[in-house]
Enzyme design. Sequence first.
Site, PDB file in Angstrom:
ATOM      1  N   ARG A   8       0.841  -1.208   0.000  1.00 27.48           N
ATOM      2  CA  ARG A   8       0.000   0.000   0.000  1.00 27.48           C
ATOM      3  C   ARG A   8       0.873   1.254   0.000  1.00 27.48           C
ATOM      4  O   ARG A   8       0.506   2.276  -0.595  1.00 27.48           O
ATOM      5  CB  ARG A   8      -0.991   0.004   1.163  1.00 27.48           C
ATOM      6  N   GLU A  13     -10.182   5.685   6.746  1.00 35.11           N
ATOM      7  CA  GLU A  13      -8.757   5.977   6.773  1.00 35.11           C
ATOM      8  C   GLU A  13      -8.359   7.328   6.160  1.00 35.11           C
ATOM      9  O   GLU A  13      -7.461   7.994   6.667  1.00 35.11           O
ATOM     10  CB  GLU A  13      -7.989   4.861   6.049  1.00 35.11           C
TER      11      GLU A  13
END
Lengths: 462, 779
Positions: free
Chosen positions: B321, B722
Amino acid sequence: MFQFVLNGQALRVERAAAGTTLLDFLRERGLTGAKEGCAEGECGACAVAMRAGEGPVSQYRAVNSCLMLLPMAADRELYTVEALAVGGQLAAAQQAMAAAGGSQCGYCTPGFVMSLFAEHYRPGRRGPCDPLALAGNLCRCTGYRPIADAARSLGPVPRDAFSARLLHAAPKVRELSIEGFSRPRSIDACVALLARHPHATLIAGGTDLCVESNLRHRRWPHLVSLEAIDQLREFADTPEFVRIGAALPLADLGARWHDAPEVIGEWLTLFGSPLIRNRATLGGNLVTASPVGDAAPLLLALDASVEIAGASNPGDPSRTTRRMLPLSSLFTGYRRTALLPGELVVAVRVPRPLPRLVRFYKVAKRRLDDISTVAAAMAMDAPGGRVQRARFAFGGVAATPVRLREAESVLDGQPWNMSTVERVQAILERTLTPLSDHRGSKEYRVEVSKSLVEKFWWESRP
Amino acid sequence: MTTPGPDIPGSGSRAGSAVPHESARGHVTGEALFTDDLLGRFPGLVHAWPVLAAHAHARLTRLDTTAALAQPYVVAVLTGSDVPGEGDAGPARHDEPLFPIEVMFHRQPVAWVLAESLEAARLGAARVVVEYEPLPAILTIEQAIEQRSYLAGPIGLTRGDVGVLGASSLRFDGQLSIGGQEHFYLETQSAVAWMDETGGVSLHSSTQHPSQTQEIVARVLGVARHQVTVECLRMGGAFGGKETQANTWAAIAALGAWKTRRPVRVRLTRQLDMALTGKRHPYLARYEAGFSLDGRLDALRLSLWSDGGWSLDLSEPIMWRSLFHCDNAYHLRAVDAVGHVCLTHKTSQTAFRGFGGPQAMLVIEEILSQGARRLGLRPEDVRERNFYREGDTTHYGQPVGDADRLGTIWTTLKQTSAFERRRADIDAFNARSLHVKRGLAMTPAKFGIAFTATFYNQGGALVLVYRDGSVQLNHGGTEMGQGLFTKIRQVAAGSLGVAADRIRMMPTRTDKVPNTSATAASASTDLNGAAVIDACRQISARLTTVAAGLLGCDASAVRIADDTASDGRRSLPFSEVCEAAYRQRVPLFAHGFYRTPDIHFDPAVGRGRPFHYFTYGAAVSEVEVDGFTGAYHLRQTDILQDVGDSISPVIDRGQIEGGFIQGVGWLTLEELLWDTQGRVATDTASTYKLPSWSEVPDVFEVNFLQRATQPGVVFGSKAIGEPPLMLAISVREAIRDAVTAFADAGGGHAPVVTFDSPATPERVFSAVRRVRLERPAFR
């Protein structure tokens, strides 16, 4: 055996196992609203309300139940979050928190509710509730904005059974003697007790000692609580000095010292958190002799002394003596004091007149409710731009809180200007002996200490 | 779950309405229960306390439990010989022995004492005799690089030719060290396990991933998964810290229950939790960047090393990520990004809100900021110049859908925050203020939504309607405060056409919806909400048919809404339709399922479409820095975030504000430190500081992007958990801006200010010192 009143109901406790906190007790009884978040009074998730205060009326004070050993609850009147909703009707503090989106995970919420409840019912409150009354509660989810909104949305003190209760004096905290825990009624009795039990340990608000118990698993054979000794909570303001009882909770100090200089308010705001200030005492903070305690630097700069009681004659503990000790002589080493066995600090004296210029600076990672990396208090008179009675004290720069006598003498009679500041800074550079730790490096501590002297000058320059 | 009472407004509302948290009433009364609140329900409960290793790296040479077993009230001591199955809790690789022979981090549990009370367990643990042969420990990323101590990597993504770096007008290299972050969920890790009435093992566990907790417990006990039932009532915060790291404690509780046949509770104290559980990964980044004179980033060579700790955990997808997000919002024409996960003798670092995205986005923002200063351009202009435009693809080949939203957000926010006027005000303030300076900065955040491991992108639901028209709703997601249950209930109410208070949200259980994914990656409403809609639509279709029969009309004429089925002329209460359906032998329950369409990624070639969509946002922050101390204060933050069509505005705003402040903590005051022995030095609430009231901006404006419907996602909404965390980078950049202002402005460009993360007052103090001493830098 002892008793206390919990959510309006009298309870009898037969025995308390060593180390059992009020929080443990509540949760074992199924009152699981109060949570353990940190076990050291930092997060407030365990907050409960205690009816307290001096005089004919009382107030609700939110306190950390993890920092009260169970016998410390004896004779108290306590409320948990479970008591607030009456007949299914939420208390205003609860309603406001829910409606404002003040809860996300909900774990810290009962603690916030209790702090907000106490603030909502604060006698004499004008205007909306102060969000900073909740500054002893940590939330990891919301970012606090909705909780602040909830606080600001609340109106005047309600007129209900909870407020009616406050028209009564706080319950009298009486003498107690159970296995491993004593609570004498007078200084004389306390001194006598200490003489009989040389291994006994004094406990005042418990905000430091209970951390030792919870986190480091320390246990003491015999604790002597100071909470039933009214003399230790006296406050007197005389032309010669301000005398502060060693076991007066800090919350009362702010309330009782009416004409206190501005620095006292600033200092108290940075001293622990509201939940801590409702229990912590000046005496306790001083005798722990932590190099990063909040009390010492300012009191050193105010040239305070401590009044100490002890037994005059070990053979006759019924006769107590008093002695005065300059605060600067109290600290003898890392977490060590000049107190002799069997002695206790009964009061702190701040001499008058107070200095004209006085500032307290606390350098920490977090502005509110943090332990200082460096704390500094600087006081002086500077009539006509010449320094007199300079007193500089620092915490976090040596094994004990220190007064910088050398710097003070260099300053005496000098013009208050940048070149004088530089002379003081040179002395700091030479004499400070901080350590590096998780709060800051020794280099930072020295440099920021020097910088604080300049800040003091900058803010007070003629 | 507690049902909101009538005294909380709006609790009956549907998708799009501003309703408080579904458990708000339970939260404020204390009635909302967490795992460790249940102890009173387990007579004969046994408490557990770990025996902690005294070294960061060592071989166990002796473990003697005799004295502990002789301690009063000690019931048993769990050691490796008690494990009937495989004594390992590693979720990816099986690399996390529960009872290690080789100690891999300081205070790693090597045995567990079970006793009648916590006090007795603690005393017992102190009497277990352990001897070690100490081994050399790797405690920093630098040491790991030097010794090539890696858990994973190199993995990488490339595009274009970074060889053009050599031809760039401005070329610079640098490195950035980024500190980790402790989750500090207010509820520490906890589990209770007991043998159930049929010989199986049941657990209450504070876990984001009940199915994986079930898997690990079954593995340790050596039983099939159907023997293990895991329930998560709710969590007191998790933030990724209970995605994999709840499993170990559940496994110990289950093992204890298996051995003693009594209920066993494992709850980590705060100090144990901080000492034993993984954190956000510390990162080291080294980079080489080339810019054109107008501020365009031509090429970037980037190396990332994460401090993975002692085991792999989720560190590899986290590094992926990072690689996916090293572009943040910017079109990288030529990039070569490589990542390694370092093995160190520390806690095993894990998922934490953003999952590797924040560290990489911090690095690219650092690079753009430095590039701007070196070129004498304004950082906000350089950022805008590099934005993705409509039609661009990412460096891994995914089209950047709705890239124009970046520009819209940027322009709108600049206006609503009065950026230019405040820039001028701040310049004027700084010109007259010698020791206190203000700074202003604006940063964007683009974030990809989906699990990058494609198979995790599935959601399940089980909806049960009873004859009286009341509904029990089960789905695979867990509630940790993020408001998932609130949103899901709104979604279900809208889909079934009933009031939300008719729907009871059930705790997450592995015997209701099996084989679920972790509640993570911001995607739980997308996945589970879509599954719930699937189930509700099936039931609704059946009820519509039944209602049509009762109303004597065509099914196409029937509409179920507001607890009523109607053909426009006559209407029937929902409950009556349910009763009729039952009598007609029509099933009133359904399972729902959803898999995210059209996502794939091939790590071998580094190309694919790993994300379902991107979210966009931006923040403007203003700070004031005290040059005497390095202390700073956040004066104002303005945020504009793309949430699609918000299902639940109170929840979404709460996620934005809370995520942002958590990010501010990570980048400013939360300093995670290990000592030279490898112990977590900041292992208590008094040594590790979370944001408190003093970190909340004086002015905090949060708005959602308007007209932002997201096609193909639940009710047009977008994920929110997030992304807002990364908006806190604006605070770090504002601090940099303020520090820059301490430089003597006499001639030339402002100096390039650098400092590692977090920007503690000490680091800011040093940075101020440096700029005051340095001569202005020229390019």
